[in-house]
Each structure stands twice: as structure tokens, then as C-alpha cells.
Design a protein around this motif. Sequence first.
Motif, short mmCIF file in Angstrom:
data_model
loop_
_atom_site.label_atom_id
_atom_site.label_comp_id
_atom_site.label_asym_id
_atom_site.label_seq_id
_atom_site.Cartn_x
_atom_site.Cartn_y
_atom_site.Cartn_z
N UNK A 189 -1.18 -1.25 -0.26
CA UNK A 189 -1.45 0.11 -0.65
C UNK A 189 -2.92 0.42 -0.86
N UNK A 190 -3.73 1.58 -0.54
CA UNK A 190 -2.90 2.85 -0.18
C UNK A 190 -2.63 3.11 1.20
N UNK A 191 -2.78 2.06 1.88
CA UNK A 191 -2.51 2.25 3.49
C UNK A 191 -1.25 2.57 3.81
N UNK A 192 -1.16 3.55 4.85
CA UNK A 192 0.48 3.91 5.11
C UNK A 192 0.98 2.53 5.60
N UNK A 193 2.35 2.36 5.41
CA UNK A 193 3.20 1.46 6.08
C UNK A 193 3.41 1.74 7.38
N UNK A 194 3.62 0.75 8.13
CA UNK A 194 4.18 0.83 9.71
C UNK A 194 5.14 1.85 10.12
N UNK A 195 6.29 1.90 8.91
CA UNK A 195 7.20 3.03 9.33
C UNK A 195 6.78 4.07 8.96
N UNK A 196 5.61 4.61 8.01
CA UNK A 196 5.27 5.96 7.84
C UNK A 196 4.46 6.34 9.12
N UNK B 18 5.88 10.80 4.83
CA UNK B 18 7.46 10.92 4.88
C UNK B 18 8.24 11.64 3.65
N UNK B 19 7.63 13.07 3.43
CA UNK B 19 7.91 13.86 2.47
C UNK B 19 8.51 15.23 2.87
N UNK B 20 9.40 15.98 2.18
CA UNK B 20 9.58 17.53 2.44
C UNK B 20 8.21 18.20 2.64
N UNK B 21 7.39 18.15 2.07
CA UNK B 21 6.02 18.90 2.21
C UNK B 21 5.41 18.58 3.58
N UNK B 22 5.29 17.05 3.73
CA UNK B 22 4.98 16.82 4.95
C UNK B 22 5.68 17.23 6.45
N UNK B 23 7.01 17.61 6.15
CA UNK B 23 7.79 18.15 7.26
C UNK B 23 7.21 19.64 7.28
N UNK B 24 7.15 20.32 6.06
CA UNK B 24 6.82 21.59 6.04
C UNK B 24 5.41 21.84 6.74
N UNK C 140 -4.69 13.47 6.94
CA UNK C 140 -5.76 12.65 6.35
C UNK C 140 -5.59 12.94 4.77
N UNK C 141 -5.82 11.97 3.88
CA UNK C 141 -6.41 10.34 4.31
C UNK C 141 -4.94 9.62 4.86
N UNK C 142 -3.96 10.04 4.49
CA UNK C 142 -2.71 9.37 4.95
C UNK C 142 -2.38 8.07 3.93
N UNK C 143 -2.66 8.44 2.45
CA UNK C 143 -2.26 7.56 1.51
C UNK C 143 -0.74 7.13 1.69
N UNK C 144 -0.48 5.95 1.22
CA UNK C 144 1.04 5.73 1.29
C UNK C 144 2.16 6.59 0.59
N UNK C 145 2.96 6.94 1.10
CA UNK C 145 3.74 8.11 0.36
C UNK C 145 3.91 9.51 0.43
N UNK C 146 2.65 9.77 1.20
CA UNK C 146 2.22 11.01 1.41
C UNK C 146 2.84 11.68 2.74
N UNK D 270 -3.66 19.19 6.12
CA UNK D 270 -3.08 18.13 5.07
C UNK D 270 -1.73 18.06 5.24
N UNK D 271 -1.31 17.02 4.96
CA UNK D 271 0.32 16.70 4.77
C UNK D 271 0.93 17.48 3.82
N UNK D 272 0.12 17.97 2.83
CA UNK D 272 0.76 18.72 1.96
C UNK D 272 -0.16 20.16 1.82
#
Length: 320
Positions: free
Chosen positions: A68-75, A28-34, A20-26, A284-286
Motif C-alpha cells: 500500500x498505497x498502490x492498488x492491488x492487481x485485483x483493483x 472498488x467502491x460505490x463512489x467509483x462506480x458512480x 488518479x492517484x489510485x490509492x488502494x481502496x479507492x 477522480x474516482x470519487x
Amino acid sequence: MTQPDLSVLDDHFSAMTWGWVGDRGTWTTDAARASLDALEQLGCSWIVLAYATLQATPQSTRIDYAAAPTLTDDEVRWGIRESRRRGWKICLKPVVNVANGTWRGFIGFFDQDVPGEPTWAEWFASYTDYIVHHARIAEEEGVELFVIGCEMVMTDGREAEWRALIERVREVYSGLVTYNCDKYQEDRLTWWDAVDVISASGYYPTGEWPRQLDRIEPVVRRHGKPFLFIEAGCPSRDTSPQRPNDWTLEGAPSGQAQADYLDEMFTACAARDWVGGFALWDWPAALYNPADAAANTDYCMYAKPGEAIVRDYYASRRSG
């Protein structure tokens, strides 16, 4: 579509809300994987992927989820696939927020249409397009549970519109469908029969859990459907157990206050066999640095005393 399979819920729905909130770009990142890697240590069986799109004001009727800021379908697909790779069952939760900061529970229009004024029909047409679009993604990715709306209190009384939306979702999605009602609204909705799972935000003040569970139980028994607290939690502030839904409430950092609240909530609900589980708010993603956990006052319990409470409770559900 085939009949949804309730058995996927099993007896221990143990989840965390992530991203949450899933802003575009947040995402598909290394921080999100972590962040997802760190979440694996909590012992969840499910993950709720929650993200928001925006409308300008509570009376806007245009929801431009492609922008934006909505996530893309790919995200969104990335989040689903990364979660699947870690062995979690998945709940997809697309939400609408208001860009001017008004809580989504106040989205609403005149009961009777007035020429020149925005209408419920216009809003539901745009909202249905948004939700059905993401229901198609859920179907294509094999998502087990889909949330059609979250805490939209002023819309709850529009029974015909919600039933029509659910029918549209079921045309493209074969998994379980739920609606996340807000706290205190469980016994007010008149269309629980249209969904597969009853779910609610369980932000009840400390000391209130037994009384609120007594109120909710007849609703669950009457409909004979699974029930989840698909949101629940408490900020880590000394004041927050008295008002856990209020993320703006001022107070001193207190991981122990959060831990005590979570323990009280789990203990109260463990005595009710109809409470099917929790999707806690939120991860959170980060993530913050663990060294900063003691000063962090948000809902996330990472590296705080509440993390052990959740891990132990989720482990007990698996072994039970």
C-alpha cells in the motif's frame, strides 16, 4: 507477440484519465462506480486508467509496488473490467511517484556509477519489474494501449535502458506501447522509434498552442507514428490558463477560465491533422457534489462549463 494493431486508435481518440492517484481502496467502491457512470455522459471512446506506486525519494532504487498505497492487481483488473463493460477502449497507465512529494521528473542518478551511491541500473531494474508486471495484466485483460512511463524528464536521456524496458514489455504484451513525455520534451527524445505511439502532456499556456504545435509537428512527421496528447487540461482557476501544468497555482475558482482554455486547445489542435486525440486530465474516482462545482478548482470539468465544451468536441469527432 504479434505486431500491434494501430487501427484500434481509429480517427477519434477521445479519452478521459480516470482514478488518479489510485490509492488502494479507492477504486472498488460505490463512489467509483458512480464516477464511471457520470463519465459515460461525456462521450469518450477511450478511458485512461492512471494509478501510482511510490519510491521514497528521487534517488531511491526500490519501488515496492506490492505494498500500500498502490492498488492491488485485483483493483486494477476491476477498473479495466468496469471500463470495458461501459464500452470504452482502455489505456493502462502505471506511474511512479515520490513519497516525499518531489515530482517524478526529478528522479535521477549520477551519469557514471560511483561505488556506494545509487545507480541507474538499480533503479531501472526495479522500475522494469513494476512496469512489466502491469504489462502482463494489460495483456491478460486485453488492454489496447499501455503507457510505459509518464513525464520522467531526468530519465529520458537513458536511451539504452528505455529500449531494453520496451523489449521486456513486448515479451509479455501484444498491444500498443507509448511513452508519455512531459511538455516541451517531444523534440528531445531519441527513442520514439521504439514505441508505437508518440504521446505527450499538453499543458501549454494560453496563446502558446500554435507555436508549440509548430515545434512538435516535425517530430511526428519524421517518425510517421500516431500522436496523442495523452494528458491535457487546465484547473478551473482564473490564473490557470497561463500555467495549466501547475496544480498548486493559487487563483479564484473559475469554471469559465477552464472552459475557455479547453476551447482554445481544441480549436488549435483541430487544424492539425496529425493530432490524433486527447486523454484529458482528469476525472477522480470519487466525484465532488455538483452543487460544489462552482467552488471546485481542480482539473475535473464535471458539472462545470468545460464539461459541455468537451462533450461537444468529442461528439464532433465522432460525427466527423
